[in-house]
Design an enzyme around this catalytic site. Structure first.
Site, PDB file in Angstrom:
ATOM      1  N   LYS A   1       0.827  -1.217   0.000  1.00 19.47           N
ATOM      2  CA  LYS A   1       0.000   0.000   0.000  1.00 19.47           C
ATOM      3  C   LYS A   1       0.853   1.255   0.000  1.00 19.47           C
ATOM      4  O   LYS A   1       0.599   2.194  -0.774  1.00 19.47           O
ATOM      5  CB  LYS A   1      -0.936  -0.013   1.211  1.00 19.47           C
ATOM      6  CG  LYS A   1      -2.008  -1.091   1.138  1.00 19.47           C
ATOM      7  CD  LYS A   1      -2.741  -1.256   2.460  1.00 19.47           C
ATOM      8  CE  LYS A   1      -3.730  -2.418   2.387  1.00 19.47           C
ATOM      9  NZ  LYS A   1      -4.427  -2.656   3.683  1.00 19.47           N
TER      10      LYS A   1
ATOM     11  N   GLN B   1      -4.287  -1.537   9.801  1.00 19.67           N
ATOM     12  CA  GLN B   1      -4.207  -2.824   9.117  1.00 19.67           C
ATOM     13  C   GLN B   1      -4.826  -3.932   9.968  1.00 19.67           C
ATOM     14  O   GLN B   1      -4.462  -4.123  11.124  1.00 19.67           O
ATOM     15  CB  GLN B   1      -2.747  -3.165   8.781  1.00 19.67           C
ATOM     16  CG  GLN B   1      -2.570  -4.453   8.013  1.00 19.67           C
ATOM     17  CD  GLN B   1      -3.231  -4.407   6.642  1.00 19.67           C
ATOM     18  OE1 GLN B   1      -3.098  -3.433   5.908  1.00 19.67           O
ATOM     19  NE2 GLN B   1      -3.937  -5.475   6.301  1.00 19.67           N
TER      20      GLN B   1
ATOM     21  N   ASP C   1     -10.513   2.778   4.369  1.00 19.24           N
ATOM     22  CA  ASP C   1     -10.907   1.367   4.291  1.00 19.24           C
ATOM     23  C   ASP C   1     -12.416   1.218   4.179  1.00 19.24           C
ATOM     24  O   ASP C   1     -12.915   0.152   3.817  1.00 19.24           O
ATOM     25  CB  ASP C   1     -10.412   0.603   5.526  1.00 19.24           C
ATOM     26  CG  ASP C   1      -9.097  -0.119   5.283  1.00 19.24           C
ATOM     27  OD1 ASP C   1      -8.778  -0.374   4.105  1.00 19.24           O
ATOM     28  OD2 ASP C   1      -8.398  -0.431   6.268  1.00 19.24           O
TER      29      ASP C   1
END
Length: 352
Positions: free
Chosen positions: A106, A150, A173
Site C-alpha cells: 500500500k 491494518q 478502508d
C-alpha cells in the site's frame, strides 16, 4: 469442437453503464466511445466463441495501471492548484508477515502515485487504549488525508471499536459504521477497497449487471456484504448500483444448494476464503466469475507456498465468459481503489 484455451486481454476503460441490452449512458469523450466500440467487438467475438469455451481472462494488473494513471493525474491536479499532497496514514500492530506485506504494498503504491504516507508500528501487546489514542491523534492531524489500521488485530483488541474510532471522512478502508450505513442507503461514502475493486472491474470490463443473477459466496461485513450491496442497488440512486438480483451464500449454505444457485448465476463472486470452492460443474457456460479469494497453499509439486483463489481457475476458465485470476486479478485493483479513496478524502477535506 472444443478449444481448450483462454484469451487474455487487457481490460478497457469505460464510463458506460450497459443496461437492458445495450442502452448506453455516457458522459465522456469520443475517444472513450471508440474504446467502447472496440470492446463491444471483442464481446461479439466472445459471444460467437463461447460455445467453444474460450474465456476472457481479465487482468486486474493491467486495469490497475489504467486506474493508476487516472489517480496520478488527480494528485497532480490537486498539487498544481496549490493544495497539499494527499497523505495516507497507516497503523500496523504486531509482526504478522502477511500484514507487513500488505502495508508495504500500500505504501509503495502511494509513493508511485505521488501520495505521501507514513506508517506507525506498534507491538502486538499494545493496549487498546494506546491504539485509540494514536488514532485520535491522527484524526486531528490536518496533514493526514486518509487513515487505516491494518487488520486483523490481536485478540485483545476490539476491531469494531478501532474501525469506528477512525474519523469517517478519513476512513479510506470504508469500515466505519457511518460509511457502511451510507453504503447500505445508496449514499456516497468511502466504499471498502475490495468490494469497490470488484465493482470497478465489472464496470470497466463492460459486464452487464442490470437484471442479471449474481451469487456472492461469502458474507463478511468487509467484503461479501458490501459487494452484494453495490450490485443489487438502484443505478439511479445517489451512489449508483448494479440493479442485479443478488443471492448471498455462506458457510451454512449446503454445497448442493450452492451448486444450484451458482448454476443459475450470470455472475459468480467467490469471496469465502476456501480454496477450490467454485468448480467447473458449478458454473454455467458464459458466466462471469470474479475470484476474491486469497489462499496460501503448499504446491504439491514444488513444496513451495503459492497463492490461489476460491475458484478452480484452470477448469472454470473453460466454461466462463470472463474470469479473474489469482494473483493478478482483484488484488491489484484493491490497492488501486484504496489509493483512489485517499485522493477522495483529500478532495473532500477541501470542502469541510
Amino acid at each position: 469442437m472444443h478449444t481448450n484455451m483462454a484469451a487474455s486481454v487487457s481490460p478497457l476503460r469505460s464510463s458506460f453503464r450497459i443496461c437492458n441490452g445495450f442502452a448506453l449512458h455516457h458522459h465522456c469523450c469520443r475517444g472513450k466511445l471508440r474504446v467502447h466500440r472496440k470492446y463491444e467487438n471483442q464481446r461479439r467475438h466472445l459471444h460467437q466463441t463461447v460455445t467453444r469455451h474460450v474465456a476472457v481472462v481479465i487482468s486486474g494488473t493491467e486495469m490497475a495501471r489504467q486506474l493508476h494513471r487516472e489517480i496520478q493525474r488527480d494528485v497532480e491536479e490537486l498539487v498544481t492548484q496549490g493544495n497539499m499532497r494527499p497523505h495516507l496514514g497507516v497503523i500496523l500492530v504486531g509482526d504478522d508477515p502477511a500484514s507487513r506485506t500488505y502495508v508495504k504494498n500500500k505504501t509503495r503504491a502511494a509513493s508511485i502515485l505521488g501520495i505521501s504516507s507514513d506508517t506507525v508500528v506498534r507491538p502486538g501487546t499494545v493496549s487498546q487504549k494506546e491504539l485509540l489514542g494514536i488514532i485520535d491523534q491522527m484524526n486531528r492531524d490536518w496533514r493526514v488525508s486518509g487513515l487505516l489500521v491494518q487488520l486483523p488485530l490481536p485478540a485483545h483488541i476490539d476491531e469494531r471499536a478501532v474501525c469506528n474510532a477512525i474519523a469517517p471522512e478519513k476512513d479510506v478502508d470504508g469500515f466505519h459504521i457511518v460509511n457502511i450505513g451510507k453504503l447500505c442507503l445508496d449514499q456516497r461514502s468511502m466504499i471498502p477497497a475490495t468490494p469497490a475493486a470488484v465493482w470497478e472491474i465489472i464496470k470497466r470490463a463492460g459486464i452487464e449487471t442490470a437484471g442479471k443473477n449474481v451469487v456472492v459466496a461469502g458474507r463478511s461485513k468487509n467484503v461479501g456484504m458490501p459487494i452484494a450491496m453495490l450490485l443489487h442497488t438502484d443505478q439511479y440512486h445517489e451512489r449508483p448500483g448494479g440493479d442485479a438480483t443478488v443471492t448471498i451464500a455462506h458457510r451454512c449454505t449446503p454445497r448442493e444448494r450452492l451448486k444450484e444457485l451458482t448454476g443459475l448465476a450470470d455472475i459468480v463472486i467467490a469471496a469465502a476464503g476456501i480454496p477450490g470452492l467454485i468448480t467447473a460443474d458449478m458454473v454455467k457456460d458464459g458466466a462471469t466469475v470474479i475470484d476474491v479469494g486469497i489462499n496460501r497453499v503448499r504446491d504439491p509439486k514444488t513444496g513451495k507456498m503459492r497463492l490461489i483463489g476460491d475458484v478452480d481457475f484452470e477448469a472454470v476458465k473453460e466454461k466462463a465468459a470472463f474470469i479473474t485470476p489469482v494473483p493478478g486479478g482483484v488484488g491489484p485493483m484493491t490497492v488501486a481503489m484504496l489509493m483512489k479513496n485517499t485522493v477522495m478524502a483529500a478532495r473532500n477535506a477541501l470542502t469541510h
